[in-house]
Design an enzyme around this catalytic site. Structure first.
Site, PDB file in Angstrom:
ATOM      1  N   GLU A 236       2.279   9.352  24.135  1.00 16.55           N
ATOM      2  CA  GLU A 236       1.348   8.606  24.580  1.00 16.55           C
ATOM      3  C   GLU A 236       0.022   9.209  23.894  1.00 16.55           C
ATOM      4  OE1 GLU A 236       1.317   5.536  26.017  1.00 16.55           O
ATOM      5  OE2 GLU A 236       3.452   6.038  27.020  1.00 16.55           O
ATOM      6  N   CYS A 270      -8.543   6.435  26.290  1.00 20.86           N
ATOM      7  CA  CYS A 270      -7.516   5.808  25.169  1.00 20.86           C
ATOM      8  C   CYS A 270      -7.262   4.554  24.980  1.00 20.86           C
ATOM      9  CB  CYS A 270      -6.097   6.587  25.356  1.00 20.86           C
ATOM     10  SG  CYS A 270      -5.418   5.783  26.987  1.00 20.86           S
TER      11      CYS A 270
END
Ligand code: NAD
Length: 493
Positions: A236, A270
Site C-alpha cells: 500500500e 495517502c
C-alpha cells in the site's frame, strides 16, 4: 540516548516522549519464531474463537480511548478529535473482519464439470501462518489495522513493525490485543521496534507474507528483498490523488470536501487530494468557495487547531521545494505561499496555473498543499488524472455523471460527491494500481490476501471403465470422450 535506542518525540514541541530498543535481525527472527509457535493455536481456535478475541480487543480499545487518543495526539501530532475518528475507523474494521471472516472464507463447492462428475470440488482458504506488517506514521493505528485485523481474523499471527515516528503508539496497539485477551497465549500480535533496518529484517525473517504500507521507494525495496525467498507482498504505497469538479457539481459542497481532503492531517494522507481539475464553467466560483473554506484554517497543537504539525521533519523541506518549484515555473499561490511553511507547522497552500510537469503535480507532496487547474471538459480532466504514475484513489464531484466519470479513472477507489468515503466502508477493498501498490486490504479481498487458496478434488466414487488419468485407460473410453468433446466444444462457427 545511545545508538541502540530509538527516540520518540512530540512533533509539535520536540519533547522526548520515550526511548525504544532497536530490534536487530536476531530479535526479529526470534519474535517471528514465537509467532509461529502460537500460529497453530490461533488457527485451531477457529473463526468463532478468533471473532470473540477480536471483539474483546475492540472493546478494550473503547475502554481505553482517552489514553490512546492522547498518545496519538502527542506522538503523531494530530488533534485528539482526529485521533478519535481514526480509532472509530479501526473499531469498524476490527468488527467487520471479525464478523465476516467465517462467511467470506468458508469452503466453497464448485462444479467439477461433466468429465469429473464423480468428484467433489472444493476451494478452501486456510491462513498463511505468520504475517509481517510494516506501517507508516500518518495514520498509525488505521493503516496497520487494514492488514492486522484482517490477517488475524483469517487465522494468522502477526508481527508488526510500526514506523519509527510512531513507535509508542505501535507498541501500545500491539500490547492492547494481549491485554484484552489475557487468557490467550502471548505472541498472537507482537510489535518489533526500530528503523528501516528492522523492517528489512522482518521481510527476510521467514514470514509467510509481508503487508507493507508506506512510500513507493520503500515498497520497491521490500518487493526486491522479498523476491529472494518468493515471500508474497501486499504493498500500500503513495498517491497523488486528483479530484474532478464537473460542470454539474455542487460547487460549494465540492470546495468543502476538497478543503478537508487536502488539508486534514496536515495533508499527510495517502488518499489526500493533491490535485484538482475543475470544469471552466465553474472554475472561478470553485476558487472563491475554496478560498473561503481555507481562510480560517489554523494548524497547531491546541484544542482549536484544524490540523497538527508535520509528523516527519524532513517532509517539511520537500513541501517547501514543491511550492518553490511551482512558483518558479509560473504557478501562483491563491492561498498561502512559501511563507506558510514554518519549522513544524505548514499553513494551507493552494497553487494555481502550475505546469503539469512541475513537482507539485507529479510527485507526492504529503503536505497541506493543493494544485487547482481549469479544464475545458471532463475528457481533459480524466486524461490529466490518469497521467500520474500513481493510481491510488480519486474523487469526483458531479450531480449526474459521477459513476460514469469514475469508471474512466485508473485508480483503486473513487468517492463521488464526498471526500475519501471509500476508506470508511469496511466492505470496500482498498489499494492502488501503478506506483501506488499491489493487492487489497479491507473487505472480502482483504481477508483473502491473508490466506492461501487450497483446491480439493475428492473422488466420490469410481466410474468403471471411465478412468482417464490411468495407464489402464481404454481406447473405447477416449472414443466416447472425443464424441462428447465434439458436441460440447465443436459446434461454434
Ligand atoms: P516509509 O516508506 O518511509 O516507511 C514506512 C515503513 O517502512 C516504516 O515503518 C519504515 O521503518 C519501514 N522501512 C523503511 N525502509 C525499509 C526497508 N528497507 N525494508 C522494510 N521496511 C522499511 O513511509 P512513511 O514515511 O512512514 O509513510 C508515508 C508514506 O506512506 C506516503 O508515501 C504515503 O502515501 C504512504 N501511505 C500509503 C497508504 C496506503 O494505504 N496506500 C496509507 C498510508 C500511508
Amino acid at each position: 540516548m545511545t545508538e541502540d535506542t530509538l527516540r520518540s518525540v512530540n512533533p509539535a514541541t520536540g519533547e522526548l516522549l520515550a526511548e525504544w530498543p532497536i530490534d536487530d535481525e536476531a530479535s526479529v527472527t526470534a519474535t517471528v519464531e514465537r509467532a509461529r509457535v502460537v500460529a497453530s493455536f490461533w488457527r485451531e481456535l477457529g473463526f468463532d474463537g478468533r471473532k470473540q478475541a477480536l471483539l474483546r480487543w475492540a472493546s478494550y480499545l473503547v475502554r481505553n480511548t482517552d489514553e490512546l487518543t492522547e498518545l496519538i495526539h502527542k506522538e503523531n501530532g494530530k488533534p485528539a478529535e482526529d485521533a478519535y475518528l481514526e480509532l472509530m475507523l479501526v473499531l469498524e474494521h476490527i468488527d467487520w473482519a471479525a464478523k465476516n471472516a467465517k462467511r467470506a472464507l468458508a469452503p466453497k463447492r464448485v462444479s467439477p464439470g461433466p468429465f469429473m462428475a464423480n468428484h467433489e470440488a472444493v476451494v478452501e482458504h486456510p491462513p498463511l501462518g505468520v504475517v509481517g506488517v510494516i506501517g507508516p506514521w500518518n495514520y498509525p493505528i488505521y493503516t496497520p489495522t487494514g492488514s492486522v485485523a484482517y490477517a488475524l481474523a483469517a487465522g494468522n499471527t502477526v508481527v508488526f513493525k510500526p514506523s519509527e515516528y510512531t513507535t509508542s503508539i505501535g507498541v501500545w496497539y500491539a500490547r492492547s490485543f494481549a491485554l484484552a485477551n489475557p487468557q490467550l497465549p502471548g505472541g498472537i500480535l507482537t510489535a518489533v521496534t526500530g528503523f528501516g533496518a528492522t523492517g528489512a529484517a522482518l521481510v527476510t525473517s521467514g514470514v509467510d507474507k509481508i503487508a507493507f504500507t508506506g512510500s513507493t521507494p520503500t515498497g520497491k525495496r521490500i518487493m526486491a528483498a522479498a523476491a529472494e525467498t518468493l515471500t508474497p507482498v501486499l504493498l500500500e504505497c503513495g498517491g497523488k490523488d486528483a479530484a474532478i469538479v464537473a460542470h454539474d457539481a455542487d460547487v460549494s459542497a465540492a470546495a468543502d470536501a476538497i478543503a478537508w481532503a487536502a488539508m486534514a492531517n496536515s495533508g499527510q494522507t495517502c488518499v489526500g487530494t493533491e490535485r484538482v481539475y475543475v470544469d471552466e464553467t465553474v472554475y472561478d466560483r470553485f476558487l472563491a468557495e475554496l478560498k473561503s473554506k481555507l481562510d480560517n484554517l489554523k494548524p497547531g497543537s491546541g484544542a482549536d487547531a484544524s490540523y497538527g504539525p508535520m509528523t516527519m521533519p524532513k517532509q517539511i523541506d520537500l513541501v517547501r521545494e514543491h511550492i518553490a518549484d511551482a512558483l518558479e515555473r509560473g504557478g501562483r499561490a491563491l492561498v498561502g505561499g512559501l511563507e506558510s511553511v514554518g519549522d513544524r507547522f505548514i499553513g494551507p497552500v493552494v497553487l494555481i496555473d502550475t505546469p503539469e510537469d512541475s513537482r507539485a503535480v507529479t510527485e507526492e507532496t504529503f503536505g497541506p498543499t493543493l494544485t487547482v487547474r481549469k479544464v475545458k471538459s471532463v475528457d481533459e480532466a480524466v486524461e490529466l488524472t490518469n497521467a500520474s504514475e500513481f493510481g491510488l484513489a480519486s474523487t469526483v464531484f458531479s450531480k449526474s455523471h459521477g459513476m460514469e466519470i469514475g469508471r474512466r479513472l485508473r485508480v483503486g477507489a473513487t468517492s463521488i460527491n464526498a471526500p475519501l468515503s471509500f476508506g470508511a466502508i469496511s466492505a470496500l477493498p482498498f489499494g492502488g494500481t501503478g506506483a501506488s501498490g499491489i493487492g487489497r486490504i479491507h473487505g472480502e479481498e482483504g481477508l483473502r490476501e491473508f490466506t492461501r487458496t487450497h483446491s480439493f478434488a475428492r473422488q466420490r466414487f469410481a466410474i468403471p471403465g471411465m478412468a482417464l488419468l490411468s495407464f489402464g485407460r481404454k481406447a473405447s473410453t477416449v472414443a466416447v470422450i472425443r464424441r462428447v468433446i465434439g458436441l460440447k466444444h465443436g459446434r461454434h462457427s
